[in-house]
Design an enzyme around this catalytic site. Sequence first.
Site, PDB file in Angstrom:
ATOM      1  N   PRO A  13      57.333   7.779  30.536  1.00  0.00           N
ATOM      2  CA  PRO A  13      56.976   7.704  31.954  1.00  0.00           C
ATOM      3  C   PRO A  13      55.855   6.724  32.281  1.00  0.00           C
ATOM      4  O   PRO A  13      54.905   6.579  31.512  1.00  0.00           O
ATOM      5  CB  PRO A  13      56.547   9.142  32.295  1.00  0.00           C
ATOM      6  CG  PRO A  13      56.254   9.780  30.982  1.00  0.00           C
ATOM      7  CD  PRO A  13      57.145   9.118  29.979  1.00  0.00           C
ATOM      8  N   ASN A  14      56.026   6.089  33.423  1.00  0.00           N
ATOM      9  CA  ASN A  14      55.047   5.172  34.034  1.00  0.00           C
ATOM     10  C   ASN A  14      54.925   3.821  33.331  1.00  0.00           C
ATOM     11  O   ASN A  14      54.251   2.927  33.826  1.00  0.00           O
ATOM     12  CB  ASN A  14      53.663   5.844  34.143  1.00  0.00           C
ATOM     13  CG  ASN A  14      53.724   7.102  34.979  1.00  0.00           C
ATOM     14  OD1 ASN A  14      54.229   7.067  36.098  1.00  0.00           O
ATOM     15  ND2 ASN A  14      53.242   8.222  34.460  1.00  0.00           N
ATOM     16  N   ARG A  21      49.867  -1.069  36.623  1.00  0.00           N
ATOM     17  CA  ARG A  21      49.246   0.221  36.334  1.00  0.00           C
ATOM     18  C   ARG A  21      47.957   0.040  35.542  1.00  0.00           C
ATOM     19  O   ARG A  21      47.987  -0.474  34.428  1.00  0.00           O
ATOM     20  CB  ARG A  21      50.244   1.022  35.504  1.00  0.00           C
ATOM     21  CG  ARG A  21      49.741   2.342  35.042  1.00  0.00           C
ATOM     22  CD  ARG A  21      50.665   2.952  34.006  1.00  0.00           C
ATOM     23  NE  ARG A  21      50.147   4.234  33.599  1.00  0.00           N
ATOM     24  CZ  ARG A  21      50.491   4.864  32.492  1.00  0.00           C
ATOM     25  NH1 ARG A  21      51.380   4.320  31.683  1.00  0.00           N
ATOM     26  NH2 ARG A  21      49.965   6.014  32.194  1.00  0.00           N
ATOM     27  N   TYR A  26      45.745  -1.003  30.395  1.00  0.00           N
ATOM     28  CA  TYR A  26      47.057  -1.345  29.831  1.00  0.00           C
ATOM     29  C   TYR A  26      47.384  -2.836  29.859  1.00  0.00           C
ATOM     30  O   TYR A  26      48.411  -3.251  29.320  1.00  0.00           O
ATOM     31  CB  TYR A  26      48.148  -0.550  30.559  1.00  0.00           C
ATOM     32  CG  TYR A  26      47.986   0.942  30.380  1.00  0.00           C
ATOM     33  CD1 TYR A  26      48.067   1.514  29.114  1.00  0.00           C
ATOM     34  CD2 TYR A  26      47.729   1.773  31.462  1.00  0.00           C
ATOM     35  CE1 TYR A  26      47.901   2.886  28.936  1.00  0.00           C
ATOM     36  CE2 TYR A  26      47.567   3.148  31.296  1.00  0.00           C
ATOM     37  CZ  TYR A  26      47.653   3.699  30.028  1.00  0.00           C
ATOM     38  OH  TYR A  26      47.486   5.049  29.848  1.00  0.00           O
ATOM     39  N   ASN A  77      57.062   4.770  22.492  1.00  0.00           N
ATOM     40  CA  ASN A  77      55.856   5.011  23.277  1.00  0.00           C
ATOM     41  C   ASN A  77      56.253   6.063  24.303  1.00  0.00           C
ATOM     42  O   ASN A  77      56.868   5.744  25.322  1.00  0.00           O
ATOM     43  CB  ASN A  77      55.365   3.740  23.959  1.00  0.00           C
ATOM     44  CG  ASN A  77      54.066   3.990  24.728  1.00  0.00           C
ATOM     45  OD1 ASN A  77      53.630   5.133  24.869  1.00  0.00           O
ATOM     46  ND2 ASN A  77      53.465   2.920  25.219  1.00  0.00           N
ATOM     47  N   ALA A  80      52.845   9.794  28.577  1.00  0.00           N
ATOM     48  CA  ALA A  80      52.171  11.093  28.687  1.00  0.00           C
ATOM     49  C   ALA A  80      52.912  12.209  27.950  1.00  0.00           C
ATOM     50  O   ALA A  80      52.295  13.203  27.551  1.00  0.00           O
ATOM     51  CB  ALA A  80      51.992  11.457  30.157  1.00  0.00           C
ATOM     52  N   GLU A 101      55.313   5.646  16.105  1.00  0.00           N
ATOM     53  CA  GLU A 101      54.720   6.016  17.394  1.00  0.00           C
ATOM     54  C   GLU A 101      53.853   4.844  17.861  1.00  0.00           C
ATOM     55  O   GLU A 101      53.050   4.321  17.085  1.00  0.00           O
ATOM     56  CB  GLU A 101      53.852   7.266  17.208  1.00  0.00           C
ATOM     57  CG  GLU A 101      53.074   7.654  18.453  1.00  0.00           C
ATOM     58  CD  GLU A 101      52.170   8.870  18.236  1.00  0.00           C
ATOM     59  OE1 GLU A 101      52.212   9.475  17.131  1.00  0.00           O
ATOM     60  OE2 GLU A 101      51.420   9.205  19.161  1.00  0.00           O
ATOM     61  N   HIS A 103      51.345   3.067  20.979  1.00  0.00           N
ATOM     62  CA  HIS A 103      50.579   3.135  22.230  1.00  0.00           C
ATOM     63  C   HIS A 103      49.877   1.809  22.449  1.00  0.00           C
ATOM     64  O   HIS A 103      49.356   1.214  21.501  1.00  0.00           O
ATOM     65  CB  HIS A 103      49.530   4.247  22.190  1.00  0.00           C
ATOM     66  CG  HIS A 103      50.125   5.589  21.960  1.00  0.00           C
ATOM     67  ND1 HIS A 103      50.795   6.272  22.943  1.00  0.00           N
ATOM     68  CD2 HIS A 103      50.203   6.353  20.836  1.00  0.00           C
ATOM     69  CE1 HIS A 103      51.242   7.408  22.445  1.00  0.00           C
ATOM     70  NE2 HIS A 103      50.909   7.476  21.169  1.00  0.00           N
ATOM     71  N   ARG A 110      39.948   7.579  24.075  1.00  0.00           N
ATOM     72  CA  ARG A 110      40.061   7.928  25.498  1.00  0.00           C
ATOM     73  C   ARG A 110      39.802   9.431  25.713  1.00  0.00           C
ATOM     74  O   ARG A 110      39.146  10.053  24.894  1.00  0.00           O
ATOM     75  CB  ARG A 110      41.441   7.486  26.011  1.00  0.00           C
ATOM     76  CG  ARG A 110      41.649   5.963  25.883  1.00  0.00           C
ATOM     77  CD  ARG A 110      42.971   5.525  26.450  1.00  0.00           C
ATOM     78  NE  ARG A 110      43.049   5.819  27.871  1.00  0.00           N
ATOM     79  CZ  ARG A 110      44.192   5.822  28.569  1.00  0.00           C
ATOM     80  NH1 ARG A 110      45.335   5.518  27.954  1.00  0.00           N
ATOM     81  NH2 ARG A 110      44.192   6.100  29.859  1.00  0.00           N
TER      82      ARG A 110
HETATM   83  C1  DQA Z   1      50.045   5.395  26.416  1.00  0.00           C
HETATM   84  C2  DQA Z   1      48.869   6.368  26.294  1.00  0.00           C
HETATM   85  C3  DQA Z   1      49.182   7.687  26.965  1.00  0.00           C
HETATM   86  O1  DQA Z   1      48.070   8.576  26.865  1.00  0.00           O
HETATM   87  C4  DQA Z   1      49.489   7.493  28.433  1.00  0.00           C
HETATM   88  O2  DQA Z   1      49.866   8.709  29.036  1.00  0.00           O
HETATM   89  C5  DQA Z   1      50.519   6.437  28.665  1.00  0.00           C
HETATM   90  C6  DQA Z   1      50.467   5.210  27.871  1.00  0.00           C
HETATM   91  C7  DQA Z   1      49.702   4.000  25.860  1.00  0.00           C
HETATM   92  O3  DQA Z   1      50.630   3.233  25.623  1.00  0.00           O
HETATM   93  O4  DQA Z   1      48.532   3.674  25.672  1.00  0.00           O
HETATM   94  O5  DQA Z   1      51.355   6.553  29.546  1.00  0.00           O
HETATM   95  O6  DQA Z   1      51.133   5.917  25.681  1.00  0.00           O
END
Ligand code: DQA
Length: 148
Positions: A13-14, A21, A26, A77, A80, A101, A103, A110
């Site tokens: 998501p997002n 964003r 990011y 990725n 959340a 995994e 990110h 964080r």
């Molecule tokens: C994320 C880190 C997560 O905590 C966050 O909710 C994201 C992006 C990252 O790529 O840094 O949506 O996965």
Amino acid sequence: MATQKSIWVLNGPNLNLLGEREPGIYGSKSLADIEQRCRDTATKAQFDLEFRQSNHEGELVAWIQEARTVAAGLAINAGAYTHTSVAVHDALRLLDIPIVEVHLSNIFAREEFRHKSYISAAATGVVCGFGPMSYVLAIDALTAQMDL
Ligand code: DQA
């Protein structure tokens, strides 16, 4: 078309709004920019790339199940859902291929709620904190695992 020589990269998501964003966290690159870098990296290693994004947990679970039969390696990725999803964890545990995994940000530097990942225990390894380069490193790690 996905093949046995496919690397799958799944985004949660997002992440469709990357570039707009929270650019201070990011960065300015869009998800399409990241997809292109992933495609270049996979192509150099002679793999096809399947790159997808969803804002829906169930869709991610369905894609992980789909990857089970056709992917040689998976980078995820989960956004959340990383910090909440037992369903994504359980789906990943169905796979018998290398999983990384990913990110963009360093989740451990964080907020406290980002320090817990349901993905890590189901993954071969974790790459975080390197922005779009995290994805490139993840694909390199996957192809290196397959060479073993
Ligand atoms: C994320 C880190 C997560 O905590 C966050 O909710 C994201 C992006 C990252 O790529 O840094 O949506 O996965």
